[in-house]
Design a protein around this motif. Structure first.
Motif, PDB file in Angstrom:
ATOM      1  N   THR A   1       0.831  -1.205   0.000  1.00 44.15           N
ATOM      2  CA  THR A   1       0.000   0.000   0.000  1.00 44.15           C
ATOM      3  C   THR A   1       0.863   1.251   0.000  1.00 44.15           C
ATOM      4  OG1 THR A   1      -1.739  -1.160   1.221  1.00 44.15           O
ATOM      5  CG2 THR A   1      -1.800   1.241   1.253  1.00 44.15           C
ATOM      6  N   LYS A   2       1.903   1.268   0.824  1.00 46.71           N
ATOM      7  CA  LYS A   2       2.812   2.409   0.868  1.00 46.71           C
ATOM      8  C   LYS A   2       3.562   2.553  -0.454  1.00 46.71           C
ATOM      9  CE  LYS A   2       3.575   2.240   5.882  1.00 46.71           C
ATOM     10  NZ  LYS A   2       4.578   2.020   6.969  1.00 46.71           N
ATOM     11  N   ALA A   3       3.854   1.409  -1.100  1.00 41.92           N
ATOM     12  CA  ALA A   3       4.591   1.451  -2.371  1.00 41.92           C
ATOM     13  C   ALA A   3       3.784   2.153  -3.455  1.00 41.92           C
ATOM     14  CB  ALA A   3       4.946   0.034  -2.805  1.00 41.92           C
ATOM     15  N   ILE A   4       2.484   1.908  -3.496  1.00 46.15           N
ATOM     16  CA  ILE A   4       1.632   2.574  -4.494  1.00 46.15           C
ATOM     17  C   ILE A   4       1.717   4.082  -4.336  1.00 46.15           C
ATOM     18  CG2 ILE A   4      -0.742   2.899  -5.284  1.00 46.15           C
ATOM     19  CD1 ILE A   4      -1.327   0.027  -4.480  1.00 46.15           C
ATOM     20  N   LYS A   5       1.663   4.545  -3.101  1.00 47.89           N
ATOM     21  CA  LYS A   5       1.690   5.985  -2.834  1.00 47.89           C
ATOM     22  C   LYS A   5       3.063   6.587  -3.116  1.00 47.89           C
ATOM     23  CE  LYS A   5      -1.827   5.450   0.765  1.00 47.89           C
ATOM     24  NZ  LYS A   5      -2.119   5.553   2.217  1.00 47.89           N
ATOM     25  N   SER A   6       4.110   5.765  -3.102  1.00 46.61           N
ATOM     26  CA  SER A   6       5.470   6.276  -3.309  1.00 46.61           C
ATOM     27  C   SER A   6       5.836   6.440  -4.775  1.00 46.61           C
ATOM     28  CB  SER A   6       6.486   5.347  -2.638  1.00 46.61           C
ATOM     29  OG  SER A   6       6.610   4.122  -3.361  1.00 46.61           O
ATOM     30  N   LEU A   7       5.024   5.895  -5.681  1.00 44.60           N
ATOM     31  CA  LEU A   7       5.350   5.950  -7.112  1.00 44.60           C
ATOM     32  C   LEU A   7       4.958   7.309  -7.674  1.00 44.60           C
ATOM     33  CD1 LEU A   7       4.337   2.379  -8.351  1.00 44.60           C
ATOM     34  CD2 LEU A   7       6.551   3.202  -7.540  1.00 44.60           C
ATOM     35  N   ARG A   8       5.801   8.276  -7.429  1.00 41.45           N
ATOM     36  CA  ARG A   8       5.584   9.633  -7.924  1.00 41.45           C
ATOM     37  C   ARG A   8       6.729  10.025  -8.851  1.00 41.45           C
ATOM     38  NH1 ARG A   8       4.588  10.394  -2.278  1.00 41.45           N
ATOM     39  NH2 ARG A   8       2.352  10.657  -1.821  1.00 41.45           N
ATOM     40  N   GLN A   9       6.386  10.750  -9.918  1.00 43.67           N
ATOM     41  CA  GLN A   9       7.403  11.181 -10.870  1.00 43.67           C
ATOM     42  C   GLN A   9       8.218  12.348 -10.307  1.00 43.67           C
ATOM     43  OE1 GLN A   9       4.323  10.322 -11.604  1.00 43.67           O
ATOM     44  NE2 GLN A   9       4.568   8.661 -13.095  1.00 43.67           N
ATOM     45  N   SER A  10       7.560  13.217  -9.555  1.00 44.21           N
ATOM     46  CA  SER A  10       8.242  14.383  -9.004  1.00 44.21           C
ATOM     47  C   SER A  10       9.280  13.955  -7.960  1.00 44.21           C
ATOM     48  CB  SER A  10       7.220  15.321  -8.365  1.00 44.21           C
ATOM     49  OG  SER A  10       7.850  16.422  -7.756  1.00 44.21           O
ATOM     50  N   GLY A  11      10.519  14.337  -8.193  1.00 42.90           N
ATOM     51  CA  GLY A  11      11.587  14.023  -7.250  1.00 42.90           C
ATOM     52  C   GLY A  11      12.110  12.605  -7.335  1.00 42.90           C
ATOM     53  N   TYR A  12      11.675  11.846  -8.348  1.00 42.50           N
ATOM     54  CA  TYR A  12      12.126  10.453  -8.459  1.00 42.50           C
ATOM     55  C   TYR A  12      13.594  10.385  -8.856  1.00 42.50           C
ATOM     56  CZ  TYR A  12      12.803   5.824 -10.492  1.00 42.50           C
ATOM     57  OH  TYR A  12      13.301   4.588 -10.808  1.00 42.50           O
ATOM     58  N   ARG A  13      14.343   9.542  -8.139  1.00 41.59           N
ATOM     59  CA  ARG A  13      15.752   9.304  -8.447  1.00 41.59           C
ATOM     60  C   ARG A  13      16.018   7.802  -8.412  1.00 41.59           C
ATOM     61  NH1 ARG A  13      15.203  13.631  -9.820  1.00 41.59           N
ATOM     62  NH2 ARG A  13      16.383  15.543  -9.354  1.00 41.59           N
ATOM     63  N   ALA A  14      16.429   7.267  -9.536  1.00 40.02           N
ATOM     64  CA  ALA A  14      16.734   5.831  -9.603  1.00 40.02           C
ATOM     65  C   ALA A  14      18.021   5.531  -8.847  1.00 40.02           C
ATOM     66  CB  ALA A  14      16.858   5.380 -11.051  1.00 40.02           C
ATOM     67  N   GLN A  15      18.030   4.439  -8.108  1.00 42.58           N
ATOM     68  CA  GLN A  15      19.218   4.037  -7.358  1.00 42.58           C
ATOM     69  C   GLN A  15      20.083   3.102  -8.200  1.00 42.58           C
ATOM     70  OE1 GLN A  15      18.868   3.211  -3.099  1.00 42.58           O
ATOM     71  NE2 GLN A  15      16.641   3.513  -3.289  1.00 42.58           N
ATOM     72  N   PRO A  16      21.363   2.977  -7.873  1.00 41.53           N
ATOM     73  CA  PRO A  16      22.233   2.066  -8.637  1.00 41.53           C
ATOM     74  C   PRO A  16      21.745   0.626  -8.558  1.00 41.53           C
ATOM     75  CG  PRO A  16      23.516   3.528  -7.218  1.00 41.53           C
ATOM     76  CD  PRO A  16      22.087   3.701  -6.820  1.00 41.53           C
ATOM     77  N   LEU A  17      22.146  -0.155  -9.536  1.00 38.32           N
ATOM     78  CA  LEU A  17      21.784  -1.569  -9.596  1.00 38.32           C
ATOM     79  C   LEU A  17      22.747  -2.398  -8.752  1.00 38.32           C
ATOM     80  CD1 LEU A  17      21.404  -1.667 -13.460  1.00 38.32           C
ATOM     81  CD2 LEU A  17      19.529  -1.477 -11.835  1.00 38.32           C
TER      82      LEU A  17
END
Length: 580
Positions: free
Chosen positions: A110-126
């Motif tokens: 449930t928290k993950a759904i709310k966290s999927l925002r484009q604003s401020g998104y930064r991909a982490q290293p693999l």
């Protein structure tokens, strides 16, 4: 409170009874309830509706509308919920990224759904790991974090309809409702008769995933550039050191196969423009391509055409994308010599007949795997050993059942028998061979040396189990998918439903109870109204729970998706078979 009934299938065969209506946007008092209260039927409908509109806009060439629809989809609750659902149900759901997080509880989902925002998104290293290849080398694999996986799954919902609409007709790898068997059947069509091409260019792209040009992807993939750049430039961690990525898309990313396919799409169109079938020189050249991911074969009427014309054309096409052919895996072969493709050997013999058989390499790799399992289980019971062997044997046999493999299956069964006989002799080196045979082998029909054992069944009672024999599997010719078909286009829906029914009949062969229930439900889950397939998986739900005295009779059973099954039990929903 009034009881609400929801129609759970279009033919009104099933009804779902609940005390409250599932809500997409409601906020129950507990996060667990919020995840289980999602109306997955409406979620799928919302996403499907937007995907259909994206397909129609793509077909019309209205790219401004495509972009607007993609933006609408990737910011919708329904798409975010489906993205989280996918990454928490696939095979890698328990494998964390560099942050060590997994989403294994309803609260975290449930928290993950709310966290999927484009604003401020930064991909982490693999997280860089290595998996062994068949040639003894290791393949690098990049593991994204759960959030990055979910973001990729979210944007894949908006990108895949475009990829399918623009895909080459004879591309079969990493695509919905397509399989290696389709590519092999196309090979048969290209080479089986006397007037077909006699020369083959076998090609393999060198480290395709690792070398695709970032510049080309950013300029040609219809996706938000800021988001795509985040994934491409994320880098990877290996031995606690951060390494930059200057090219390629990571193997292990959910969206990577589609990016790779889109980079290679157009190769078939390029060849067809050079050798059009409606002109004499194009018809005489007999140039056709069959591609599965980054492996492909191209037919030609002569070695000179393939070497002097087709090969430079292919190299030029790949060069624009930052790719090159692997020199060690690229060959030009005559059909009489045969070639290996997707685990099969395709060869035309002296009598002019084309035979497609399991390749020697595939047979060797399979037997090595079987022997390893047997050698690693020297102290296991026969029943436990069979439980490990049967899925491996069955999977390999089902993969090769569409070609000329009857004699190969007999030979494979013989080799497995010899390995099991050595296993039995090693365990009882002081017993007579007659006693060993009596202990581990029985007669089953016309077969006299059937390996069997015992496992614990229901209620703790012992149950006898037999080894699966490949030769008992009947050979069935595969029906190739239509090249122009699109699973996101409503005009092809009936076509894919028929194919799914045929495939499930094959997958559930020998499982009459499951097949009966699947057919009775028209192959649909009564909760979310989506198709039940081998990929989605299923659970057997008892209408009257067994703890309440429910039986295992078919009248008391329904097939549900695993997530839908958990939702039913968590919310105490009652699923009933409606009466006609």
């Amino acid at each position: 409170m009034a009881v609400m009934k929801q129609t759970a299938h279009r033919n009104n065969r099933y009804t779902q009874q609940t005390e409250t209506s599932p809500s997409l946007t409601g906020a129950p008092s507990h996060p667990d309830d919020e995840w289980h209260s999602i109306d997955w039927r409406k979620v799928h409908q919302n996403v499907r509706r937007l995907q259909v509109r994206i397909v129609k806009a793509t077909q019309a060439g209205r790219w401004g509308k495509v972009k607007a629809l993609q933006r609408l989809l990737t910011r919708s609750f329904s798409a975010k919920a489906l993205a989280v659902k996918r990454v928490t149900e696939n095979r890698g759901k328990r494998t964390p990224g560099v942050d060590g997080q997994t989403w294994s509880t309803p609260t975290s989902k449930t928290k993950a759904i709310k966290s999927l925002r484009q604003s401020g998104y930064r991909a982490q290293p693999l997280k860089r790991v290595y998996i062994p290849k068949t040639n003894g080398k290791k393949r690098p694999l990049g593991i994204p974090t759960m959030k990055d996986r979910a973001m990729q799954a979210l944007y894949l919902l908006a990108l895949d309809p475009i990829a399918e609409t623009l895909a080459d007709p004879n591309s079969y790898g990493f695509r919905l409702n397509r399989a290696p068997a389709d590519a092999i059947e196309q090979c048969f069509r290209c080479f089986h008769s006397k007037d077909r091409a006699q020369w083959i260019l076998e090609a393999d792209i060198h480290s395709c995933f690792d070398n695709i040009s970032h510049t080309w992807l950013e300029q040609n993939i219809p996706i938000e550039q800021t988001i795509l750049r985040q994934w491409l430039k994320a880098g990877y961690l290996e031995k606690q050191a951060l390494h930059a990525t200057v090219a390629g898309t990571p193997q292990g990313g959910i969206i990577s196969p589609v990016l790779m396919n889109m980079a290679l799409n157009g190769l078939e169109v390029t060849l067809s423009k050079r050798y059009p079938k409606n002109l004499r020189h194009g018809w005489e050249a007999k140039v056709n391509i069959i591609r599965f991911a980054d492996d492909f074969v191209i037919s030609g009427s002569s070695k000179e055409i393939l070497e002097n014309e087709v090969l430079p054309l292919v190299r030029g096409f790949l060069r624009q994308r930052g790719l090159t052919l692997s020199e060690t895996k690229t060959h030009i072969t005559h059909i009489s010599e045969g070639f290996d493709f997707l685990g099969q050997n395709i060869r035309k013999y002296d009598n002019g007949r084309l035979f497609i058989k399991p390749s020697k390499k595939s047979q060797k790799a399979f037997l090595n795997k079987v022997r390893t399992i047997i050698n690693n289980n020297k102290q296991a019971t026969a029943g436990n050993l069979i439980m490990q062997l049967n899925p491996v044997i069955r999977g390999w046999a089902y993969y090769h059942r569409h070609v000329v493999s009857k004699k190969t299956f007999d030979w494979i069964d013989t080799q497995i028998f010899h390995a099991l006989w050595r296993w039995a002799l090693r365990r009882h080196n002081k017993r007579s061979r007659r006693k060993i045979r009596k202990k581990y082998f029985k007669t089953d029909g016309n077969r006299h040396w059937v390996f069997f054992g015992e496992i614990t069944g229901k209620g703790g009672k012992p149950r006898q189990i037999r080894l699966f024999y490949a030769a008992k599997l009947p050979i069935k010719r595969h029906k190739k998918v239509t090249g122009e078909s699109n699973p996101y286009d409503p005009s092809w829906e009936t076509y894919f439903e028929k194919r799914l029914a045929e495939k499930m009949e094959n997958d559930l062969e020998g499982k009459s109870r499951l097949l009966y229930l699947w057919q009775e439900q028209n192959g649909t889950c009564p909760i979310c109204q989506q198709k039940i397939t081998k990929q989605t998986g299923w659970n057997l739900h008892h209408i009257v729970w067994r703890v309440h005295g429910g039986s295992d009779a078919l009248e008391n059973c329904i097939l549900l998706h695993p997530n839908c099954h958990r939702q039913v039990h968590n919310r105490g929903l009652k699923v009933e078979k409606s009466r006609p």
